[in-house]
Design an enzyme around this catalytic site. Sequence first.
Site, PDB file in Angstrom:
ATOM      1  N   HIS A 150      -0.618 -12.186   0.812  1.00  0.00           N
ATOM      2  CA  HIS A 150      -1.515 -11.249   0.130  1.00  0.00           C
ATOM      3  C   HIS A 150      -2.129 -11.858  -1.132  1.00  0.00           C
ATOM      4  O   HIS A 150      -3.301 -11.641  -1.432  1.00  0.00           O
ATOM      5  CB  HIS A 150      -0.739  -9.977  -0.212  1.00  0.00           C
ATOM      6  CG  HIS A 150      -1.591  -8.775  -0.363  1.00  0.00           C
ATOM      7  ND1 HIS A 150      -1.095  -7.496  -0.305  1.00  0.00           N
ATOM      8  CD2 HIS A 150      -2.932  -8.621  -0.557  1.00  0.00           C
ATOM      9  CE1 HIS A 150      -2.079  -6.626  -0.463  1.00  0.00           C
ATOM     10  NE2 HIS A 150      -3.196  -7.273  -0.621  1.00  0.00           N
ATOM     11  N   TYR A 165       0.861  -1.191   0.000  1.00  0.00           N
ATOM     12  CA  TYR A 165       0.000   0.000   0.000  1.00  0.00           C
ATOM     13  C   TYR A 165       0.895   1.238   0.000  1.00  0.00           C
ATOM     14  O   TYR A 165       1.465   1.615   1.028  1.00  0.00           O
ATOM     15  CB  TYR A 165      -0.925   0.013   1.212  1.00  0.00           C
ATOM     16  CG  TYR A 165      -1.941  -1.107   1.252  1.00  0.00           C
ATOM     17  CD1 TYR A 165      -2.228  -1.878   0.121  1.00  0.00           C
ATOM     18  CD2 TYR A 165      -2.629  -1.406   2.426  1.00  0.00           C
ATOM     19  CE1 TYR A 165      -3.157  -2.899   0.170  1.00  0.00           C
ATOM     20  CE2 TYR A 165      -3.573  -2.420   2.476  1.00  0.00           C
ATOM     21  CZ  TYR A 165      -3.825  -3.166   1.342  1.00  0.00           C
ATOM     22  OH  TYR A 165      -4.753  -4.183   1.398  1.00  0.00           O
ATOM     23  N   PRO A 209     -16.179  -3.133   2.093  1.00  0.00           N
ATOM     24  CA  PRO A 209     -17.527  -3.497   2.559  1.00  0.00           C
ATOM     25  C   PRO A 209     -18.619  -2.520   2.153  1.00  0.00           C
ATOM     26  O   PRO A 209     -19.806  -2.849   2.278  1.00  0.00           O
ATOM     27  CB  PRO A 209     -17.361  -3.543   4.083  1.00  0.00           C
ATOM     28  CG  PRO A 209     -16.271  -2.560   4.356  1.00  0.00           C
ATOM     29  CD  PRO A 209     -15.320  -2.713   3.207  1.00  0.00           C
ATOM     30  N   GLY A 216     -18.660  -1.298  -0.990  1.00  0.00           N
ATOM     31  CA  GLY A 216     -18.693  -1.364  -2.450  1.00  0.00           C
ATOM     32  C   GLY A 216     -17.896  -0.302  -3.161  1.00  0.00           C
ATOM     33  O   GLY A 216     -18.303   0.181  -4.217  1.00  0.00           O
ATOM     34  N   ARG A 217     -16.746   0.077  -2.599  1.00  0.00           N
ATOM     35  CA  ARG A 217     -15.878   1.101  -3.200  1.00  0.00           C
ATOM     36  C   ARG A 217     -16.654   2.389  -3.465  1.00  0.00           C
ATOM     37  O   ARG A 217     -16.478   3.016  -4.492  1.00  0.00           O
ATOM     38  CB  ARG A 217     -15.212   0.567  -4.467  1.00  0.00           C
ATOM     39  CG  ARG A 217     -14.455  -0.748  -4.258  1.00  0.00           C
ATOM     40  CD  ARG A 217     -13.739  -1.187  -5.510  1.00  0.00           C
ATOM     41  NE  ARG A 217     -13.304  -2.570  -5.427  1.00  0.00           N
ATOM     42  CZ  ARG A 217     -12.190  -2.996  -4.827  1.00  0.00           C
ATOM     43  NH1 ARG A 217     -11.391  -2.132  -4.267  1.00  0.00           N
ATOM     44  NH2 ARG A 217     -11.880  -4.283  -4.798  1.00  0.00           N
ATOM     45  N   ALA A 230     -22.470   9.065  -0.850  1.00  0.00           N
ATOM     46  CA  ALA A 230     -21.681   9.895  -1.768  1.00  0.00           C
ATOM     47  C   ALA A 230     -20.780   9.019  -2.633  1.00  0.00           C
ATOM     48  O   ALA A 230     -19.554   9.033  -2.492  1.00  0.00           O
ATOM     49  CB  ALA A 230     -20.849  10.903  -0.982  1.00  0.00           C
ATOM     50  N   PHE A 283     -20.073   2.752  -3.763  1.00  0.00           N
ATOM     51  CA  PHE A 283     -21.424   2.608  -4.293  1.00  0.00           C
ATOM     52  C   PHE A 283     -22.475   2.472  -3.189  1.00  0.00           C
ATOM     53  O   PHE A 283     -23.624   2.872  -3.369  1.00  0.00           O
ATOM     54  CB  PHE A 283     -21.526   1.397  -5.225  1.00  0.00           C
ATOM     55  CG  PHE A 283     -21.071   1.656  -6.628  1.00  0.00           C
ATOM     56  CD1 PHE A 283     -21.624   2.679  -7.385  1.00  0.00           C
ATOM     57  CD2 PHE A 283     -20.085   0.868  -7.218  1.00  0.00           C
ATOM     58  CE1 PHE A 283     -21.207   2.923  -8.684  1.00  0.00           C
ATOM     59  CE2 PHE A 283     -19.665   1.102  -8.517  1.00  0.00           C
ATOM     60  CZ  PHE A 283     -20.226   2.132  -9.255  1.00  0.00           C
ATOM     61  N   LEU A 284     -22.087   1.916  -2.037  1.00  0.00           N
ATOM     62  CA  LEU A 284     -23.035   1.673  -0.954  1.00  0.00           C
ATOM     63  C   LEU A 284     -22.992   2.781   0.090  1.00  0.00           C
ATOM     64  O   LEU A 284     -23.260   2.560   1.266  1.00  0.00           O
ATOM     65  CB  LEU A 284     -22.748   0.314  -0.301  1.00  0.00           C
ATOM     66  CG  LEU A 284     -22.788  -0.888  -1.251  1.00  0.00           C
ATOM     67  CD1 LEU A 284     -22.338  -2.153  -0.534  1.00  0.00           C
ATOM     68  CD2 LEU A 284     -24.188  -1.079  -1.830  1.00  0.00           C
ATOM     69  N   THR A 285     -22.663   3.988  -0.350  1.00  0.00           N
ATOM     70  CA  THR A 285     -22.627   5.145   0.539  1.00  0.00           C
ATOM     71  C   THR A 285     -23.561   6.227   0.005  1.00  0.00           C
ATOM     72  O   THR A 285     -24.112   6.110  -1.089  1.00  0.00           O
ATOM     73  CB  THR A 285     -21.199   5.726   0.646  1.00  0.00           C
ATOM     74  OG1 THR A 285     -20.884   6.428  -0.570  1.00  0.00           O
ATOM     75  CG2 THR A 285     -20.163   4.629   0.882  1.00  0.00           C
TER      76      THR A 285
END
Length: 331
Positions: A125, A56, A205, A207-208, A214, A210-212
């Site tokens: 990983h 990272y 968790p 969805g990058r 914004a 999508f599940l927020t």
Amino acid sequence: MKTTTLGANGPRVSQLGVGAMSFAGVYGDATEAESHAVLDAAREAGVTHIDTSNVYGMGRSEEIIGAWFAARTGARGETTIATKAGITQKDGKRAFDNSRAHLESELDASLKRLGVDHVDLFYVHRLEAERPVEDTAEGLAAILKTGKTRAVGLSEVAPSTLRRAAAVMPIAAVQSEYSLSTRAPELGLVQACRDLGTSLVAFSPVGRSFLTDAPFPHDKAQGLVFTKANPRFLQPNYAANIAATDRFRALARDRGEPAAALAIAWLIAQGDQVLPIPGTKSRTHFAELVRGTEIDLTREDIAAIEKVLPVGWAHGDRYSADQWVGPERYS
């Protein structure tokens, strides 16, 4: 804060963790101050699990966490820290090395960046396809004996691979993408983890985004390293996914909850062995994620969520062809 056991016989940890890939700028620039603010918020909320990796930001995420440990008295002792190794480069291309020598050497470098003498969980990983997982597990067992890690895990593996590795030594955790938008783990991985006492550490968790409330605007997604090539963020899939998740946002709004909180609550409801590790560089968004641990969903609530986002709703594969190099597919 809800807690769970990390692995069959591991320590108690918060059921929500911090995914520290965001600290490395994968989803946009993140300053050390912003990252430390999120870690401070996590500590205040009782979130005790932090997940990072040597790749990272090529060690940047680990350095940021190490600086946070150094500046906060007692933080290391309150925290379960996990890191990973196994991804490397060969002839300028992404490659994988699961040899004990490579994994231990990378772990040594991670310990130095983190400023600690051991981690609590060390993952492979990505699997090296040419090496039997039994050999990899034996290498992990040898590293475990050195005391440089307290437990070991695997990432992005098939259920059958987990069972083969667990026959050699205990596997405390498997990391996999799992959310309302990616439910492949329900095709055997959730069950294998439950059978073996292995924690299922769920990355992405929400969805990058999508599940927020914004989700990334399309133009922003096309400027980010991961999403610019990801099928779910390419048109026409992107527009279809926004339309689908608008229904979820409306459901959350009707219930007076942030969409991200409802997504986290749904995931935690899948079992005590599930440990979501959302990433963010925003304290405000982190508070929404923590709120998800405070919501106890009924069967009726879960049915309502899955009515607006039924299995298979997402448009586009979760990875591009290049992004699929390394993770194991299974069905």
